[in-house]
Scaffold this active site. Structure first.
Site, PDB file in Angstrom:
ATOM      1  N   ASP A  67       0.871  -1.181   0.000  1.00 11.46           N
ATOM      2  CA  ASP A  67       0.000   0.000   0.000  1.00 11.46           C
ATOM      3  C   ASP A  67       0.906   1.228   0.000  1.00 11.46           C
ATOM      4  O   ASP A  67       1.578   1.506   1.013  1.00 11.46           O
ATOM      5  CB  ASP A  67      -0.893  -0.040   1.250  1.00 11.46           C
ATOM      6  CG  ASP A  67      -1.826   1.164   1.317  1.00 11.46           C
ATOM      7  OD1 ASP A  67      -1.625   2.138   0.554  1.00 11.46           O
ATOM      8  OD2 ASP A  67      -2.749   1.128   2.148  1.00 11.46           O
ATOM      9  N   TYR A 159      -7.191  16.679  -6.501  1.00 15.30           N
ATOM     10  CA  TYR A 159      -6.529  15.809  -7.493  1.00 15.30           C
ATOM     11  C   TYR A 159      -5.615  16.632  -8.400  1.00 15.30           C
ATOM     12  O   TYR A 159      -4.443  16.288  -8.593  1.00 15.30           O
ATOM     13  CB  TYR A 159      -7.581  15.067  -8.322  1.00 15.30           C
ATOM     14  CG  TYR A 159      -6.972  14.159  -9.378  1.00 15.30           C
ATOM     15  CD1 TYR A 159      -6.443  12.911  -9.032  1.00 15.30           C
ATOM     16  CD2 TYR A 159      -6.910  14.539 -10.720  1.00 15.30           C
ATOM     17  CE1 TYR A 159      -5.879  12.078  -9.995  1.00 15.30           C
ATOM     18  CE2 TYR A 159      -6.340  13.708 -11.681  1.00 15.30           C
ATOM     19  CZ  TYR A 159      -5.830  12.482 -11.322  1.00 15.30           C
ATOM     20  OH  TYR A 159      -5.259  11.657 -12.261  1.00 15.30           O
ATOM     21  N   THR A 194      -9.338   3.095 -18.379  1.00 19.54           N
ATOM     22  CA  THR A 194      -8.805   2.197 -17.354  1.00 19.54           C
ATOM     23  C   THR A 194      -9.938   1.907 -16.363  1.00 19.54           C
ATOM     24  O   THR A 194     -10.986   2.570 -16.397  1.00 19.54           O
ATOM     25  CB  THR A 194      -7.659   2.881 -16.575  1.00 19.54           C
ATOM     26  OG1 THR A 194      -8.220   4.013 -15.883  1.00 19.54           O
ATOM     27  CG2 THR A 194      -6.522   3.335 -17.473  1.00 19.54           C
TER      28      THR A 194
HETATM   29  N1  LIG Z   1      -6.897   6.848 -16.603  1.00 21.96           N
HETATM   30  C1  LIG Z   1      -6.671   8.093 -16.949  1.00 21.96           C
HETATM   31  O1  LIG Z   1      -7.338   8.642 -17.833  1.00 21.96           O
HETATM   32  C2  LIG Z   1      -5.567   8.885 -16.258  1.00 21.96           C
HETATM   33  C3  LIG Z   1      -5.266  10.149 -16.771  1.00 21.96           C
HETATM   34  C4  LIG Z   1      -4.253  10.889 -16.189  1.00 21.96           C
HETATM   35  C5  LIG Z   1      -3.529  10.376 -15.129  1.00 21.96           C
HETATM   36  N2  LIG Z   1      -3.833   9.144 -14.641  1.00 21.96           N
HETATM   37  C6  LIG Z   1      -3.011   8.648 -13.530  1.00 21.96           C
HETATM   38  O2  LIG Z   1      -2.459   7.405 -13.876  1.00 21.96           O
HETATM   39  C7  LIG Z   1      -2.272   6.618 -12.702  1.00 21.96           C
HETATM   40  C8  LIG Z   1      -2.966   5.287 -12.892  1.00 21.96           C
HETATM   41  O3  LIG Z   1      -4.335   5.515 -13.148  1.00 21.96           O
HETATM   42  P1  LIG Z   1      -5.305   4.373 -13.714  1.00 21.96           P
HETATM   43  O4  LIG Z   1      -6.389   5.072 -14.456  1.00 21.96           O
HETATM   44  O5  LIG Z   1      -4.525   3.320 -14.365  1.00 21.96           O
HETATM   45  O6  LIG Z   1      -5.912   3.850 -12.311  1.00 21.96           O
HETATM   46  P2  LIG Z   1      -6.532   2.413 -11.905  1.00 21.96           P
HETATM   47  O7  LIG Z   1      -7.356   2.657 -10.684  1.00 21.96           O
HETATM   48  O8  LIG Z   1      -7.194   1.795 -13.074  1.00 21.96           O
HETATM   49  O9  LIG Z   1      -5.247   1.585 -11.474  1.00 21.96           O
HETATM   50  C9  LIG Z   1      -4.501   2.054 -10.370  1.00 21.96           C
HETATM   51  C10 LIG Z   1      -3.496   1.052  -9.904  1.00 21.96           C
HETATM   52  O10 LIG Z   1      -2.876   1.580  -8.731  1.00 21.96           O
HETATM   53  C11 LIG Z   1      -3.044   0.682  -7.658  1.00 21.96           C
HETATM   54  N3  LIG Z   1      -3.199   1.412  -6.410  1.00 21.96           N
HETATM   55  C12 LIG Z   1      -4.157   2.319  -6.078  1.00 21.96           C
HETATM   56  N4  LIG Z   1      -3.976   2.733  -4.811  1.00 21.96           N
HETATM   57  C13 LIG Z   1      -2.884   2.072  -4.345  1.00 21.96           C
HETATM   58  C14 LIG Z   1      -2.203   2.054  -3.106  1.00 21.96           C
HETATM   59  N5  LIG Z   1      -2.603   2.799  -2.083  1.00 21.96           N
HETATM   60  N6  LIG Z   1      -1.123   1.254  -2.977  1.00 21.96           N
HETATM   61  C15 LIG Z   1      -0.709   0.492  -4.008  1.00 21.96           C
HETATM   62  N7  LIG Z   1      -1.303   0.468  -5.208  1.00 21.96           N
HETATM   63  C16 LIG Z   1      -2.383   1.242  -5.371  1.00 21.96           C
HETATM   64  C17 LIG Z   1      -4.261  -0.151  -7.988  1.00 21.96           C
HETATM   65  O11 LIG Z   1      -4.211  -1.392  -7.322  1.00 21.96           O
HETATM   66  C18 LIG Z   1      -4.104  -0.285  -9.510  1.00 21.96           C
HETATM   67  O12 LIG Z   1      -3.179  -1.301  -9.824  1.00 21.96           O
HETATM   68  C19 LIG Z   1      -2.818   7.441 -11.548  1.00 21.96           C
HETATM   69  O13 LIG Z   1      -1.736   8.108 -10.914  1.00 21.96           O
HETATM   70  C20 LIG Z   1      -3.751   8.419 -12.229  1.00 21.96           C
HETATM   71  O14 LIG Z   1      -3.900   9.598 -11.484  1.00 21.96           O
HETATM   72  C21 LIG Z   1      -4.842   8.380 -15.178  1.00 21.96           C
END
Ligand SMILES: NC(=O)c1ccc[n+]([C@@H]2O[C@H](COP(=O)([O-])OP(=O)(O)OC[C@H]3O[C@@H](n4cnc5c(N)ncnc54)[C@H](O)[C@@H]3O)[C@@H](O)[C@H]2O)c1
Length: 265
Positions: A67, A159, A194
């Site tokens: 975590d 955020y 995602t």
């Molecule tokens: N999806 C988008 O459009 C988008 C756009 C810009 C930025 N982001 C950034 O990309 C990153 C990933 O986003 P995503 O859309 O793939 O999210 P997601 O929720 O689909 O996946 C997130 C991953 O992080 C892990 N995670 C979450 N909290 C955790 C914790 N406390 N400890 C360990 N692991 C943890 C989850 O288990 C998962 O594997 C994030 O930082 C998000 O802010 C996403």
């Protein structure tokens, strides 16, 4: 003949690698010969991905339950990697969360503090504990920020603030670590489909319309993919040897041109 693999035998850590963007990054690095250690909280999805990728190669993957909001867990992630492989070439700070959209009036200080801890301080701590190893290898750090750090986003002040701070921290770290030849860069995705994006869409009044609007927000006419995020991270790690402190927008042109933006009725 030179190998077509672009990160062969390098050791990479990806936080939040079991789903979404992190999963795309883990996969691309394994496909390019790296030994990838990835963490998440959900053990089942992490172990399933580890098994799947180890069956395909050519690199390998190792899942560690962790975590990233807890400093002791982060320390353990780094030490497990160092004990197993003896080096760290690249750290990808990716794990983060986008809370449900809320106005400033509805947002509490504790919610803001908790998100700073999860989205920002975790990146700082993982980098801090990985740096002794990264310095030995002249490695690099890739921080996943977001396009919204640059263009803002409605009802998402904490955020957006955490993501903006990630870009600023990337630049400050790039300055400090240049003496050790460690590069520190940033990726800022726009809309990438995602589980997180789906979750946020499902909280809106019309999920299908929200997804369609998300797809149409890019000049390229679709959302980005997890694989495209992986390829951008691989570019920064393996090819971008003259880049440090940069923020690579992965946005399909979403920030360009005027659109219908006024909220004044
Ligand atoms: N999806 C988008 O459009 C988008 C756009 C810009 C930025 N982001 C950034 O990309 C990153 C990933 O986003 P995503 O859309 O793939 O999210 P997601 O929720 O689909 O996946 C997130 C991953 O992080 C892990 N995670 C979450 N909290 C955790 C914790 N406390 N400890 C360990 N692991 C943890 C989850 O288990 C998962 O594997 C994030 O930082 C998000 O802010 C996403």
């Amino acid at each position: 003949m030179a190998s077509a693999l672009r990160y062969s035998d390098k050791v990479v850590i990806v936080t939040g690698g079991s789903k979404g963007i992190g999963k795309g990054i883990v996969r691309v690095f394994v496909e390019n010969g790296a030994k990838v250690v990835f963490c998440a909280r959900g053990v089942e999805a992490g172990q399933a991905l580890e098994t799947e990728l180890n069956g395909v190669g050519p690199g390998s993957s190792l899942f560690v339950s962790c975590d990233i909001s807890k400093e002791e867990d982060i320390k353990r992630l780094i030490s497990v990697t160092a004990e197993r492989f003896g080096r760290i070439d690249c750290l990808v700070n990716n794990a983060g969360w986008h809370p449900p959209h809320k106005s400033i009036d509805e947002t509490t200080a504790d919610e803001f503090r908790d998100l700073l801890n999860l989205n920002l301080i975790s990146y700082f701590l993982a980098t801090k504990y990985a740096l002794p190893y990264l310095r030995q290898c002249q490695g690099n750090v890739i921080n996943v920020s977001s396009l919204v750090a640059t263009i803002g986003q409605k009802h998402a002040v904490p955020y957006v603030a955490t993501k903006g701070a990630i870009i600023a921290m990337t630049k400050a770290m790039a300055v400090d670590e240049s003496q050790f030849k460690v590069r520190v860069n940033c990726i800022s995705p726009g809309n990438v489909m995602t589980p997180l994006w789906e979750e946020l869409a499902s909280q809106s009044s019309n999920a299908a319309a929200t997804i369609k609007a998300g797809e149409e927000a890019q000049l390229i006419g679709r959302m980005g993919t997890e694989a495209e995020c992986g390829l951008a991270a691989l570019f920064l790690a393996s090819d971008a040897s003259f880049c440090t402190g940069v923020d690579l927008l992965l946005s399909g042109g979403a920030e360009l041109n005027y659109g219908h933006k006024s909220q004044i009725s």
